[in-house]
Design a protein around this motif. Structure first.
Motif, PDB file in Angstrom:
ATOM      1  N   LEU A 114       0.968  -1.188   0.003  1.00  0.00           N
ATOM      2  CA  LEU A 114      -0.256  -0.036   0.217  1.00  0.00           C
ATOM      3  C   LEU A 114       1.198   1.514  -0.553  1.00  0.00           C
ATOM      4  N   ASP A 115       2.187   1.262   0.838  1.00  0.00           N
ATOM      5  CA  ASP A 115       3.237   2.465   0.954  1.00  0.00           C
ATOM      6  C   ASP A 115       3.633   2.667  -0.568  1.00  0.00           C
ATOM      7  N   VAL A 116       3.835   1.597  -1.141  1.00  0.00           N
ATOM      8  CA  VAL A 116       4.134   1.733  -2.411  1.00  0.00           C
ATOM      9  C   VAL A 116       3.575   2.246  -3.898  1.00  0.00           C
ATOM     10  N   PHE A 117       2.023   1.986  -3.310  1.00  0.00           N
ATOM     11  CA  PHE A 117       0.843   2.491  -4.692  1.00  0.00           C
ATOM     12  C   PHE A 117       0.189   3.792  -3.758  1.00  0.00           C
ATOM     13  N   SER A 118       0.562   3.810  -2.825  1.00  0.00           N
ATOM     14  CA  SER A 118       0.929   5.347  -2.094  1.00  0.00           C
ATOM     15  C   SER A 118       1.411   6.466  -3.068  1.00  0.00           C
ATOM     16  N   THR A 119       2.442   6.041  -2.768  1.00  0.00           N
ATOM     17  CA  THR A 119       3.642   6.759  -3.849  1.00  0.00           C
ATOM     18  C   THR A 119       4.238   6.781  -5.286  1.00  0.00           C
ATOM     19  N   SER A 120       2.672   6.541  -5.301  1.00  0.00           N
ATOM     20  CA  SER A 120       2.854   6.150  -7.376  1.00  0.00           C
ATOM     21  C   SER A 120       2.645   7.503  -7.745  1.00  0.00           C
ATOM     22  N   PRO A 121       3.176   8.633  -8.737  1.00  0.00           N
ATOM     23  CA  PRO A 121       2.310   9.233  -9.696  1.00  0.00           C
ATOM     24  C   PRO A 121       0.971   9.327  -9.482  1.00  0.00           C
ATOM     25  N   PHE A 122       0.389   8.687  -9.289  1.00  0.00           N
ATOM     26  CA  PHE A 122      -1.336   8.557  -9.347  1.00  0.00           C
ATOM     27  C   PHE A 122      -1.751   9.420  -9.125  1.00  0.00           C
ATOM     28  N   MET A 123      -0.808   9.101  -6.936  1.00  0.00           N
ATOM     29  CA  MET A 123      -1.808   8.821  -5.937  1.00  0.00           C
ATOM     30  C   MET A 123      -1.178  10.299  -5.450  1.00  0.00           C
TER      31      MET A 123
END
Length: 219
Positions: A114-123
């Protein structure tokens, strides 16, 4: 960011010869929903905490309860979206990871993914979230992208957020100073705008017309 950097090995997997008492102790010490079991580096499956904690005979070996093993895992090349789906489908916060030889090499923790996803440009990129829908037969992803880009906007990402028998709904993350122009273009192409936006010219116009009609009827 390489999600493989988040493969963990802190918790050692169990073996079928281990006791229920040992498994229950592991669940007590770690906030996990499942625990992987291996033999000769091969994953046999995972025991769920809710199953293990209900077993009263703590001296029994896990092999006696092998029918309770859940079968799910990810390979080391899995993407973040694939991992999120595995987490959700199996109601788990830990996923065993196998290499190309199908050997167990560690596990993914839900919090890390979830941390990886939350730091993506999309987020993390500042932008406008726009939700549109259209009939399933008329929907075209290439058309959606074209509408955004021809209005001089930047598309950070999109995903299909809802899909029924007759409609497809898409959530878009857009960088644009002219979100109204984009919304009006979508409407001209028969897309319905689902998300609410301040200063939506179309909705403001409908509101003004409604207020005018109400005043007319009250005369």
């Amino acid at each position: 960011m390489n999600v493989n950097d988040y493969i963990l090995k802190e918790i050692k997997p169990l073996r079928l010869k281990d006791t229920i008492k040992k498994a229950q102790k592991v669940f007590k010490n770690y906030p996990i929903t499942h625990f992987p079991v291996i033999e000769n580096d091969k994953l046999l499956g995972s025991f769920a905490e809710v199953d293990i904690q209900t077993i009263e005979n703590k001296g029994n070996e896990l092999v006696e309860y092998s029918y309770l093993l859940d079968s799910f895992f990810a390979d080391e090349k899995a993407t973040v979206l694939e991992l999120l789906k595995i987490f959700a489908d199996n109601d788990t916060n830990i996923i065993p990871v196998l290499n190309q030889n199908k050997d167990y090499i560690g596990y993914f923790d839900l919090r890390d993914v979830l941390d990886v996803f939350s730091t993506s440009p999309f987020m993390i990129e500042e932008g406008e979230t726009l939700i549109v829908e259209r009939s399933k037969d008329d929907y075209s992803m290439s058309e959606v992208v074209q509408i955004i880009e021809t209005n001089g906007a930047t598309l950070l990402g999109l995903y299909i957020s809802d899909k029924k028998s007759d409609i497809t709904q898409v959530t878009l993350k857009i960088i644009s100073d002219e979100i109204n122009e984009i919304m009006q273009t979508f409407r001209r192409y028969d897309y319905k705008i689902i998300s609410m936006h301040e200063n939506d010219i179309y909705l403001e116009d409908l509101k003004n017309r409604s207020e005018y009609l109400q005043k007319y009827l009250e005369m």
